[in-house]
Design an enzyme around this catalytic site. Structure first.
Site, PDB file in Angstrom:
ATOM      1  N   LYS A 177       6.780  -8.198  -5.086  1.00 40.39           N
ATOM      2  CA  LYS A 177       7.598  -6.989  -4.942  1.00 40.39           C
ATOM      3  C   LYS A 177       7.709  -6.638  -3.469  1.00 40.39           C
ATOM      4  CE  LYS A 177       6.817  -2.585  -4.921  1.00 40.39           C
ATOM      5  NZ  LYS A 177       7.914  -2.105  -4.021  1.00 40.39           N
ATOM      6  N   PRO A 178       8.906  -6.748  -2.893  1.00 42.10           N
ATOM      7  CA  PRO A 178       9.089  -6.276  -1.518  1.00 42.10           C
ATOM      8  C   PRO A 178       9.130  -4.758  -1.480  1.00 42.10           C
ATOM      9  CG  PRO A 178      11.185  -6.999  -2.431  1.00 42.10           C
ATOM     10  CD  PRO A 178      10.135  -7.289  -3.477  1.00 42.10           C
ATOM     11  N   GLU A 250      -5.002  -5.973   2.359  1.00 45.01           N
ATOM     12  CA  GLU A 250      -4.839  -5.960   3.819  1.00 45.01           C
ATOM     13  C   GLU A 250      -4.206  -4.623   4.163  1.00 45.01           C
ATOM     14  OE1 GLU A 250      -3.961  -5.613   7.179  1.00 45.01           O
ATOM     15  OE2 GLU A 250      -2.185  -6.875   6.899  1.00 45.01           O
ATOM     16  N   GLU A 383      -3.887   6.673  11.600  1.00 41.39           N
ATOM     17  CA  GLU A 383      -3.032   5.534  11.920  1.00 41.39           C
ATOM     18  C   GLU A 383      -1.611   6.046  12.169  1.00 41.39           C
ATOM     19  OE1 GLU A 383      -2.148   1.012  10.426  1.00 41.39           O
ATOM     20  OE2 GLU A 383      -2.345   2.550   8.880  1.00 41.39           O
TER      21      GLU A 383
END
Length: 481
Positions: A177-178, A250, A383
């Site tokens: 799935k993009p 990740e 972040e």
């Protein structure tokens, strides 16, 4: 390509529309304009894709490593031959500059697929032996089964490669799935591979966050792999726990760049700026958190400001130029996140460069440098995932290491010094999956990429990644006394 194209899912060797007919708009972040629509896949679409992958697994797992190698080499050739189409799709997907996409993404992608093609033939078990009288033991490495993979929007093509190449090389089948904001290149790659792989081995399902949740919670996959935010990774791990499936995570990063007083300041400034501003800082290993010896702090800040001023925006790209061109941030929400963090900078901080949206349309943000920050400031703890580099000072080595490790993340770091002993001591002391010395961000297919702490677990690239997509089986035979 027409002004607005309609993308499709790729399931069981065919391009198919979503089961319930739902689509979402896909926006070019360089212009803010809709250029395509993509399936908004629901449970029926996810069921169909996983069913196709499960059927295909029975045959694909029995292929030899050499046979899988040949298929992956053909896929690498298809990417190379389709490079111009992939670059065009990725430019619409992300707003990236054409030149850097051509030079910095296509060649590594081809190389990475070819690496895993060869690595497919390197998996081996321990030698058979008798560890108990009358019994012989053998270790088998086997594919885990069907893999569900969720790719991010910062490197849609390359992260897809990092997902499917090791999974297929190890003998698994995959449903990819993009991201809902960047689906075009993944769908295009499915078309490039259509005549290479058997139906069902490689499937692409487009959709939003809800589609990703369905993929993670589904009972069929033996493993779910995601590259994304720490928040998203936690959600995937929680969903996967219900069926005790493997996860490969990740996740985010907050890379410290520790610059000692003896460092080559010009080289450090250039290396950090490239690694911090490249791809508009939308990289989990981006060089965003500079920790510098107080004695050279002013000099380094000045050099970094000069580097920031030299960065150009992808919409102004001049073909053949060697300037660093950066894309916009991916979407309005991310733009608001980046700009909000800078706008909320405390009074003791100083915005040296940038600090504002770049006008002219699209979601561009000016390359930004912020000095004078403290350990508990939001810009240091969070972040950013945008073109923002922060600077803090340290007094000695022990303080530098403590500051580098004072984060929830542990993906990457860099150390800048001329002293070999300092480089080795500090690289050993920093708690992260990768430490670069006098450089930041180079990657090679042979070496692992992956983090510790809340940056996740599991490795991309290298033989370690291939092993992550396998399971170990012990076979014991009674052979007699």
């Amino acid at each position: 390509m027409p002004d607005k194209s309609q993308l499709l899912n790729y399931v069981d060797g065919e391009f198919v529309p979503p089961a319930d007919g739902g689509y979402s708009d896909v926006v070019n972040p360089a212009t803010g304009e809709v250029y395509a629509s993509a399936p908004l896949s629901t449970a029926a679409d996810v069921d169909a894709a996983y069913a196709a992958a499960a059927r295909a697994f029975g045959g694909w797992k029995r292929t030899t490593p050499g046979e899988r190698m040949e298929k992956l080499l053909e896929m690498a050739d298809a990417v190379s031959l389709g490079a111009s189409r992939l670059i065009e799709a990725e430019a619409r997907n992300t707003g990236k500059p054409l030149g850097l996409t051509a030079s910095e993404e296509i060649p590594p992608m081809v190389d990475q697929i070819r690496f895993f093609a060869g690595a497919a033939r390197m998996l081996e078990g321990k030698a058979s032996a008798e560890y108990m009288r009358g019994f012989q033991s053998t270790i088998r490495r086997e594919p885990v089964g069907v893999v569900g993979s969720v790719a991010p929007w910062n490197y849609p093509m390359m992260m897809a490669v990092w997902k499917f190449a090791p999974a297929l090389a190890a003998g698994n089948t995959i449903v990819l799935k993009p991201s809902d904001t960047t689906p075009a290149s993944a769908v295009l790659m499915a078309g490039l591979f259509a005549d290479i792989l058997p139906p069902g081995v490689f499937n692409v399902v487009c959709g939003d966050r809800g589609t990703g949740a369905l993929m993670s919670a589904h009972p069929t996959p033996a493993m779910v792999s995601i590259t994304g935010s720490t928040r998203a990774g936690k959600a995937v791990a929680e969903a996967a726990a219900a069926t005790v499936k493997r996860t490969h995570l990740e996740l985010g990063g907050k890379a410290p760049c520790v610059v000692f007083a003896d460092a080559d300041i010009a080289a450090a400034a250039e290396g950090i700026a490239v690694a911090g501003y490249f791809n508009a800082g939308q990289d989990c290993t981006a060089a965003t958190r500079v920790i510098v010896a107080e004695s050279i702090r002013g000099e380094l800040v000045e050099a970094l400001a000069e580097q920031a001023a030299a960065v150009r925006l992808s919409r102004d790209e001049v073909a053949g130029s060697e300037d660093l061109y950066i894309p916009p941030v991916n979407n309005p929400t991310q733009l608001a996140h980046v700009s909000g963090l800078v706008e909320r900078a405390p009074s003791h901080a100083r915005v040296v460069s940038g600090g504002e949206k770049a006008g002219g349309g699209g979601y561009f943000y000016a390359p930004t440098l912020v000095d004078g920050l403290r350990a508990d400031d939001e810009l240091i703890r969070t972040e950013i995932f945008g073109p923002v580099i922060t600077v803090q000072g340290f007094s000695d080595e022990s303080e530098a290491v403590a500051m580098a490790n004072d984060t929830d993340y542990g993906l990457a770091a860099s150390v800048w010094t001329r002293d070999h002993g300092t480089a080795l001591r500090v690289s050993a002391a920093i708690d992260s999956g990768c430490v670069w010395i006098n450089c930041h961000i180079p990657l090679v297919a042979e070496m692992p990429h992956g983090g510790v702490k809340q940056s996740g677990y599991g490795k991309d690239l290298s033989a370690y990644s291939l092993e992550d997509y396998t399971r170990v089986k012990h076979v014991m035979s009674y052979v007699g006394e």
